[in-house]
Design a protein around this motif. Structure first.
Motif, short mmCIF file in Angstrom:
data_model
loop_
_atom_site.label_atom_id
_atom_site.label_comp_id
_atom_site.label_asym_id
_atom_site.label_seq_id
_atom_site.Cartn_x
_atom_site.Cartn_y
_atom_site.Cartn_z
N GLY A 47 13.09 11.33 -32.05
CA GLY A 47 12.56 10.53 -30.94
C GLY A 47 11.36 11.16 -30.25
O GLY A 47 10.91 10.65 -29.23
N SER A 48 10.82 12.26 -30.78
CA SER A 48 9.70 12.95 -30.13
C SER A 48 8.45 13.02 -31.00
O SER A 48 7.70 13.99 -30.94
CB SER A 48 10.14 14.36 -29.74
OG SER A 48 11.20 14.31 -28.80
N ALA A 49 8.23 12.01 -31.82
CA ALA A 49 7.07 12.00 -32.72
C ALA A 49 5.77 12.24 -31.96
O ALA A 49 5.52 11.63 -30.93
CB ALA A 49 6.99 10.68 -33.48
N GLY A 50 4.96 13.18 -32.47
CA GLY A 50 3.66 13.46 -31.89
C GLY A 50 3.66 14.31 -30.64
O GLY A 50 2.60 14.70 -30.15
N ALA A 51 4.83 14.60 -30.11
CA ALA A 51 4.92 15.38 -28.86
C ALA A 51 4.73 16.86 -29.11
O ALA A 51 4.81 17.34 -30.24
CB ALA A 51 6.27 15.14 -28.20
N LEU A 52 4.48 17.60 -28.04
CA LEU A 52 4.51 19.05 -28.11
C LEU A 52 5.96 19.46 -27.91
O LEU A 52 6.61 19.02 -26.96
CB LEU A 52 3.67 19.68 -27.00
CG LEU A 52 2.18 19.48 -27.09
CD1 LEU A 52 1.50 20.15 -25.89
CD2 LEU A 52 1.63 20.07 -28.37
N ALA A 53 6.48 20.29 -28.81
CA ALA A 53 7.84 20.80 -28.71
C ALA A 53 7.76 22.27 -28.37
O ALA A 53 7.26 23.07 -29.16
CB ALA A 53 8.59 20.59 -30.03
N LEU A 54 8.21 22.63 -27.19
CA LEU A 54 8.16 24.00 -26.71
C LEU A 54 9.57 24.57 -26.67
O LEU A 54 10.47 23.98 -26.07
CB LEU A 54 7.53 24.04 -25.32
CG LEU A 54 7.46 25.39 -24.63
CD1 LEU A 54 6.47 26.31 -25.35
CD2 LEU A 54 7.03 25.21 -23.18
N TRP A 55 9.76 25.72 -27.33
CA TRP A 55 11.08 26.36 -27.32
C TRP A 55 11.18 27.27 -26.10
O TRP A 55 10.29 28.08 -25.83
CB TRP A 55 11.29 27.17 -28.59
CG TRP A 55 12.60 27.87 -28.63
CD1 TRP A 55 12.82 29.21 -28.52
CD2 TRP A 55 13.89 27.27 -28.78
NE1 TRP A 55 14.16 29.48 -28.59
CE2 TRP A 55 14.85 28.31 -28.75
CE3 TRP A 55 14.34 25.96 -28.92
CZ2 TRP A 55 16.22 28.08 -28.87
CZ3 TRP A 55 15.70 25.73 -29.03
CH2 TRP A 55 16.62 26.77 -29.01
#
Length: 145
Positions: A47-55
């Motif tokens: 559900g987070s296509a194209g988003a920035l994913a920050l751990w």
């Protein structure tokens, strides 16, 4: 809480993504690492296509890209900019290129005609001029004409 907020601020103010286009989270991310999620995300990234994913130490945090947002892609050594709903990598938009205070490239000028005519034709000069014109066209500095 302060550490979490610092990671988010760092990740969004000067974003540096490890890579882009991944659809599954990496196996062993380090807090502060960031990725640009691919088009068909799965697992924790669904559900987070194209988003920035920050751990973060608290898990994944996502930020939707905004128009004009720029992110350094470490794996590619290029900047990705979010334009018209998509990430564009390596494209630079500018009105001019200035080096050491001197403009070296400006807006594209009109096409230059091929050499033609004259009483004495110098084949080597004509070939050199044609090569220069081809190079200028290949670099997009003049129109094809």
């Amino acid at each position: 809480m302060h550490f979490y907020a610092t990671l988010l601020a760092d990740g969004l103010l000067q974003p540096c993504a490890e890579a882009r286009g991944l659809d599954a989270p990496p196996a062993a991310p380090v807090p502060g690492q960031c990725w640009i999620v691919g088009d068909s995300p799965a697992g924790a990234w669904a559900g987070s296509a194209g988003a920035l994913a920050l751990w973060t130490v608290g898990g994944w945090r996502f930020a939707a890209p905004r128009e004009g947002m720029a992110v350094w892609i470490a794996e590619e050594g290029l900047v990705a900019r979010h334009v018209s709903g998509a990430w564009r990598v390596g494209a630079v938009a500018a009105a001019q290129l200035v080096i050491d205070g001197e403009q070296v490239v400006g807006p594209r000028e009109a096409a230059i005609d091929e050499p033609d005519g004259g009483d004495v034709v110098d084949g080597e000069a004509r070939a050199a001029i044609e090569a220069i014109l081809q190079a200028l066209r290949a670099h997009g500095l003049i129109d094809a004409g």
